[in-house]
Design an enzyme around this catalytic site. Structure first.
Site, short mmCIF file in Angstrom:
data_model
loop_
_atom_site.label_atom_id
_atom_site.label_comp_id
_atom_site.label_asym_id
_atom_site.label_seq_id
_atom_site.Cartn_x
_atom_site.Cartn_y
_atom_site.Cartn_z
CG ASN A 7 -32.37 -50.63 -45.97
OD1 ASN A 7 -32.92 -51.28 -44.95
ND2 ASN A 7 -32.87 -50.55 -47.11
NE ARG A 91 -36.32 -48.34 -45.65
CZ ARG A 91 -36.24 -49.23 -46.12
NH1 ARG A 91 -35.84 -50.22 -46.90
NH2 ARG A 91 -37.95 -49.22 -46.66
CG HIS A 180 -42.41 -46.99 -50.06
ND1 HIS A 180 -43.34 -47.57 -50.66
CD2 HIS A 180 -41.55 -47.98 -50.09
CE1 HIS A 180 -43.12 -48.91 -50.89
NE2 HIS A 180 -41.89 -49.18 -50.59
CG LEU A 209 -45.55 -47.65 -59.16
CD1 LEU A 209 -46.27 -47.50 -60.70
CD2 LEU A 209 -46.61 -47.77 -58.34
CG ASN A 211 -39.88 -56.54 -55.39
OD1 ASN A 211 -40.44 -57.14 -56.37
ND2 ASN A 211 -38.61 -56.72 -55.34
NE ARG A 241 -45.34 -56.06 -49.18
CZ ARG A 241 -44.39 -55.14 -48.85
NH1 ARG A 241 -44.98 -54.04 -48.72
NH2 ARG A 241 -43.26 -55.16 -49.01
N GLY A 332 -38.43 -49.29 -59.14
CA GLY A 332 -38.13 -50.50 -60.10
C GLY A 332 -38.94 -50.61 -61.28
CD GLU A 335 -36.28 -45.52 -60.47
OE1 GLU A 335 -35.17 -45.74 -60.83
OE2 GLU A 335 -36.37 -45.09 -59.19
CD GLU A 385 -36.26 -45.57 -50.61
OE1 GLU A 385 -35.80 -46.63 -51.62
OE2 GLU A 385 -37.10 -45.83 -49.85
P1 ADP Z 1 -37.79 -52.87 -53.83
O1 ADP Z 1 -36.84 -52.09 -53.72
O2 ADP Z 1 -39.17 -52.59 -53.46
O3 ADP Z 1 -37.47 -54.59 -53.84
P2 ADP Z 1 -37.56 -52.42 -56.62
O4 ADP Z 1 -37.88 -50.87 -56.52
O5 ADP Z 1 -36.13 -52.81 -57.14
O6 ADP Z 1 -38.17 -53.06 -55.53
O7 ADP Z 1 -38.46 -52.86 -57.89
C1 ADP Z 1 -38.41 -54.37 -58.54
C2 ADP Z 1 -39.16 -54.40 -59.66
O8 ADP Z 1 -38.67 -53.42 -60.66
C3 ADP Z 1 -39.46 -55.73 -60.24
O9 ADP Z 1 -40.53 -56.04 -60.38
C4 ADP Z 1 -38.58 -55.53 -61.59
O10 ADP Z 1 -39.31 -56.17 -62.56
C5 ADP Z 1 -38.72 -54.02 -61.89
N1 ADP Z 1 -37.75 -53.57 -62.89
C6 ADP Z 1 -36.37 -53.46 -62.38
N2 ADP Z 1 -35.64 -53.21 -63.27
C7 ADP Z 1 -36.38 -53.09 -64.44
C8 ADP Z 1 -36.06 -53.14 -65.78
N3 ADP Z 1 -34.94 -52.50 -66.29
N4 ADP Z 1 -37.17 -53.28 -66.75
C9 ADP Z 1 -38.34 -53.26 -66.42
N5 ADP Z 1 -38.66 -53.69 -64.83
C10 ADP Z 1 -37.66 -53.64 -64.07
#
Ligand code: ADP
Length: 399
Positions: A7, A91, A180, A209, A211, A241, A332, A335, A385
């Site tokens: 990626n 990707r 996504h 859900l 970033n 965003r 993130g 989950e 992914e």
């Molecule tokens: P991306 O892949 O779009 O960069 P992620 O799917 O990793 O983003 O999501 C990031 C978000 O997930 C952050 O806002 C973070 O706070 C939240 N997050 C990740 N792990 C945890 C956790 N263990 N508890 C609460 N929130 C979490």
């Protein structure tokens, strides 16, 4: 087979080496600050410590070389030589209308990805650099590309057209594409599997859900609507965003602040979302929940606005599918963040979700949140992914 999943961003390269027979991750890592000062790699083999080191990476080809060095290293590596890598899965963010599924890379495919660069100027050129660098270092190794947009190519015209003069769709292909897709596909499939049902029999709303965040309506196995649009700026309020807003704000704000349209869009991409709404407190949902619990009103309001928007989309997509059977949270926040899920829960109870507050406290695992017999099953399905890309690569090789 051993599949290297790549990626590639403009200055970063994430990788995983996956054994497709066992679906185990053999090693993974991240090269950062490629082409700029302070470039470094963090590499980890399965069951080993993460090793991080500064390493000169003037370009992506140097990064790919370093990744191969790490993978074949006698101490931190997991393979004897490059020849053990059977294929590479890349990707790619934007496949436009040209790609409605994954493909093996050839000259035509490269040209097709180049042609979509106009639609994703920050992403597609970087993805292409990653493909070319791998081709240079691993000539003869088959490469596949998996597009973020592909899964949503099944959307009907009524869902993907904007209310703009039709000629702009014809001339410039301005329409909703959605992103996504690999995750929405993976999660909706897995949700059906967990329930012991066929995805073709279900109407599923997937809330990815992270970033970046998007919701999709997957009706009987096909994406029929999704919240991101021409670019990943549309839809939900995200980490940084804005998501949906009145397009007239762009010229209004440009005039008030003495900016041009591109500068306003930059603000919408990087300084808005929950970061902007919270007065700059954080774009990270863990920090925001903590700040809200410590009495930060703006952080609390930002979380409320975020959850409200997700709730509205779930309502809209229930209408789009004339009902819903399953709502799946992933990525993130989806989950892991029980607090945010609980806030969203306030807007979906009327559907008959019957979310058990105790089950909702679980983090990072597959779990059905609804009580047994709930009309709409709400669940958490961790996305993967990289595994989806590895599976697609194997599928294409075996065809
Ligand atoms: P991306 O892949 O779009 O960069 P992620 O799917 O990793 O983003 O999501 C990031 C978000 O997930 C952050 O806002 C973070 O706070 C939240 N997050 C990740 N792990 C945890 C956790 N263990 N508890 C609460 N929130 C979490």
């Amino acid at each position: 087979m051993k599949i290297l999943v790549i990626n590639c961003g403009s200055s970063s390269l994430k990788y995983q080496l996956i054994d497709s027979d066992t679906e185990a991750v053999l090693a993974k890592g991240l090269c950062e600050r490629i082409g700029i000062d302070g470039s470094n790699i963090a590499h980890q083999r399965a069951g080993g410590e993460k090793v991080k080191e500064m390493a000169d990476m003037p370009d992506h080809t140097a990064a790919v070389k370093l990744v191969i060095e790490k993978l074949t290293d006698p101490e931190v590596g997991v393979i004897g030589s490059l020849s053990e890598i059977d294929a590479v899965g890349h990707r790619v963010v934007h496949g436009g209308e040209s790609f409605s599924g994954s493909v093996l890379v050839d000259d035509e495919v490269i040209k097709g990805i180049e042609a979509c660069s106009d639609l994703a100027p920050l992403h597609n050129p970087a993805n292409l650099i990653g493909i070319r660098s791998c081709q240079e270092i691993m000539p003869g190794v088959p490469m596949a590309v998996v597009f973020d947009t592909a899964f949503h190519q099944t959307m009907p015209e009524k869902a993907y057209l904007y209310g703009l003069p039709y000629e702009y769709y014809q001339k410039y292909k301005i329409r909703r594409y959605g992103f996504h897709g690999t995750s929405h596909d993976f999660v909706s499939k897995r949700a059906a599997e967990i329930l012991g049902k066929d995805r073709k029999d279900l109407r599923i709303i997937v809330c990815h859900l992270g970033n970046g965040a998007s919701v999709s309506a997957v009706a009987y196995g096909k994406s029929v609507d999704t919240s991101m649009g021409l670019t990943p700026l549309e839809g939900l309020i995200m980490g940084t965003r804005s998501g949906d807003m009145d397009p007239a704000i762009v010229s209004f704000l440009a005039q008030k602040e003495g900016l041009d349209a591109a500068q306003v869009i930059d603000i919408c991409n990087k300084k808005s979302g929950v970061l902007g709404l919270s007065g700059g407190a954080s774009s990270d949902f863990r920090d925001l929940v903590e700040a809200a619990q410590n009495g930060n009103e703006l952080a609390k309001n930002a979380l409320e606005a975020y959850a409200y928007r997700v709730g509205k989309y779930i309502g809209a997509y229930t209408a789009a599918m004339n009902g819903v059977d399953v709502i799946a949270f992933t990525a993130g926040v989806g989950e892991n963040n029980a607090e945010v899920r609980a806030l969203i829960g306030q807007y979906i109870g009327y559907l008959g979700t019957n979310i058990d507050p105790e089950k909702n406290k679980l983090r990072g695992e597959e779990v059905i949140l609804s009580d047994e017999g709930a009309k709409v099953v709400t669940m958490v399905v961790p996305t993967n992914e990289e595994l989806a890309i590895a599976r697609e690569t194997v599928r294409l090789l075996n065809r």
